[in-house]
Scaffold this active site. Structure first.
Site, short mmCIF file in Angstrom:
data_model
loop_
_atom_site.label_atom_id
_atom_site.label_comp_id
_atom_site.label_asym_id
_atom_site.label_seq_id
_atom_site.Cartn_x
_atom_site.Cartn_y
_atom_site.Cartn_z
NE ARG A 82 -12.15 14.39 0.24
CZ ARG A 82 -12.35 13.17 -0.25
NH1 ARG A 82 -13.57 12.67 -0.28
NH2 ARG A 82 -11.37 12.47 -0.74
CE LYS B 129 -3.78 -8.80 -0.76
NZ LYS B 129 -5.06 -9.21 -1.36
N GLY C 3 -4.95 6.89 1.82
CA GLY C 3 -5.88 6.88 2.97
C GLY C 3 -5.21 6.41 4.25
N GLY D 10 -7.48 8.52 -4.81
CA GLY D 10 -7.25 7.98 -6.15
C GLY D 10 -6.42 8.88 -7.05
P1 ADP Z 1 -2.71 3.61 1.59
O1 ADP Z 1 -4.16 3.52 1.96
O2 ADP Z 1 -2.02 4.75 2.30
O3 ADP Z 1 -2.48 3.65 0.09
P2 ADP Z 1 -2.33 0.75 1.81
O4 ADP Z 1 -3.82 0.58 1.82
O5 ADP Z 1 -1.59 0.33 0.63
O6 ADP Z 1 -1.97 2.30 2.15
O7 ADP Z 1 -1.68 -0.04 3.04
C1 ADP Z 1 -2.13 0.05 4.36
C2 ADP Z 1 -2.30 -1.30 5.00
O8 ADP Z 1 -1.13 -2.09 4.90
C3 ADP Z 1 -2.60 -1.15 6.46
O9 ADP Z 1 -3.89 -1.64 6.71
C4 ADP Z 1 -1.53 -1.99 7.15
O10 ADP Z 1 -2.01 -2.71 8.24
C5 ADP Z 1 -1.09 -2.92 6.05
N1 ADP Z 1 0.23 -3.46 6.33
C6 ADP Z 1 1.40 -2.80 6.44
N2 ADP Z 1 2.41 -3.63 6.75
C7 ADP Z 1 1.88 -4.87 6.84
C8 ADP Z 1 2.42 -6.17 7.13
N3 ADP Z 1 3.72 -6.32 7.39
N4 ADP Z 1 1.57 -7.22 7.14
C9 ADP Z 1 0.27 -7.03 6.87
N5 ADP Z 1 -0.30 -5.85 6.59
C10 ADP Z 1 0.49 -4.78 6.58
#
Ligand code: ADP
Ligand code: MG
Length: 398
Positions: A37, A198, A355, A378
């Protein structure tokens, strides 16, 4: 989106320039563990000091909630700024009042001063006009170079624009230009990849994207929710069955917006969520009831890569699989590399953020070839959700 940049400032030499930066760096045992950063805001600071401005940095650190919390002082971070910039950094132990005033009065042209944590004052997060005015007393010009804080209407991100001529710093400018290319005025076709765990955390994001993109690839854990909503048995996969209606709703809206939804057609399934767990590739219609999808399969990878090839613009948030545990990183790595190659050849504008997404693209060795990777967290997600960003809006109105 219109906003003024450093190029629009007349007579920088000798001016007191208040620059909002993001210095919310990770610290362990009093030591900064990642200076990314600081490196991001270095170009703005260096340009201004070279042009003879008195550069006064404002930033927050942690969540002191309007109280002076010594462990959240920016003073140790001044040393890291000094190291990264190879330049002496003066420090004032209050961002307003006598301490700030005296420190600013002692500055010469080209000097750099860091003010103490703006969140030590309640007026910062409340966007109190008196607090913004007190900050403004020490500057002639305001520059915001902290896109990552732009989703909050705080005194140092929004309030100051009502008191001083306001401009975007170089990092803010680069971020806004990249985002404009991603979803603002993109070259079509535009494809979005959304993955991650999710659906529940990404409903607004999906709803916004289906109005703007030509194809929406859904991967990761959230794909299970969409498959299940179509009556597919996803076994023990991570799945939010209670969001079936939401998923169907998103699919219906997508088809009326002529946005193609691209769901996985095959899956890499395992019985355990751990590295090198025994796994197999199956059609999504044949997921064993005791298994879970941890990555999308080879036919799905090919379909995503076809879309990346067809696209002129790609926006990406969320990994396609559980990329932290091998070999369930294969889809994410393959598609990331393909997008990186297309971008390096000048055939694709690729913008990514989040992230875990940034970690996944780094893991794939793809990050440096992407057109733009946002580290804003965010603020990036709220942008992808189509929400107004007060810190950015204030600059375009100023
Ligand atoms: P970001 O931080 O980039 O916004 P997210 O936090 O939404 O991304 O998603 C990342 C998480 O999603 C990771 O920890 C990854 O392990 C999980 N993930 C991806 N595919 C699956 C899956 N098929 N089953 C369970 N977890 C998953
Ligand atoms: Mg995450």
């Amino acid at each position: 989106m219109t906003f003024k940049t450093i190029d629009d400032i007349q007579d920088i030499h000798g001016k007191r320039i208040l620059v909002r930066v993001d210095l919310n760096v990770p610290v362990k045992d009093g030591k900064v563990t990642d200076v990314t950063r600081i490196e991001r805001v270095a170009p703005t600071i260096q340009e201004l000091t070279k042009k003879g401005a008195k550069v006064i940095l404002m930033a927050h650190f942690g969540r002191p909630k309007g109280e002076v919390v010594p462990s959240m002082s920016l003073s140790p971070i001044a040393n890291s700024v000094e190291e990264v910039l190879d330049k002496h950094v003066h420090f004032a132990d209050n961002c307003i009042g006598d301490a700030a005033k005296e420190a600013v009065e002692a500055m010469n042209s080209g000097d750099l001063l860091l003010l103490e944590n703006t969140r030590f004052h309640k007026g910062e997060e409340k966007n109190d006009p008196d607090f913004a005015k007190a900050l403004a007393e020490n500057g002639d010009i305001y520059i915001n170079d902290a896109f990552s804080a732009a989703h909050r209407a705080h005194a140092s991100t929004e309030g100051l624009t009502h008191h001083l001529p306001s401009y975007a710093g170089r990092t803010m400018q680069a971020e806004l230009e990249a985002l404009e290319k991603g979803l603002g005025q993109p070259i079509r076709p535009v494809v979005a990849i959304v993955g991650g765990a999710k659906v529940s955390t990404k409903i607004d994001l999906l709803s916004n994207l289906i109005e703007k993109v030509d194809a929406l690839v859904i991967g990761g854990g959230m794909a299970n929710t969409f498959l299940a909503a179509q009556g597919i048995d996803v076994g023990k996969s991570l799945c939010e069955h209670d969001l079936a209606d939401t998923a169907r709703d998103i699919m219906a809206k997508a088809s009326s917006n002529t946005c193609e939804i691209v769901l996985p057609v095959d899956a890499v399934v395992a019985r355990e969520f751990k590295a090198n767990a025994e796994n197999e590739v199956v059609s999504v219609n044949a997921i064993p009831s005791d298994a879970m999808m941890l990555d999308v399969g080879p036919a799905s990878i090919a379909a995503v890569n076809d879309w990346i090839t067809k696209a002129d613009t790609l926006v990406w948030n969320g990994p396609l699989g559980a990329f932290e545990i091998e070999p369930f990183d294969i889809a994410t790595v393959s598609c990331a590399k393909h997008a990186a190659d297309r971008s390096a050849e000048g055939l694709l504008v690729s913008v990514a953020g989040g992230g875990d997404t940034v970690a996944a693209l780094n893991h794939a060795g793809a990050a440096s070839d992407f057109t733009y990777i946002s580290t804003a967290g965010g603020a990036f997600l709220e942008w992808m959700e189509g929400k107004p960003l007060p810190g950015v809006d204030a600059l375009s109105k100023a």
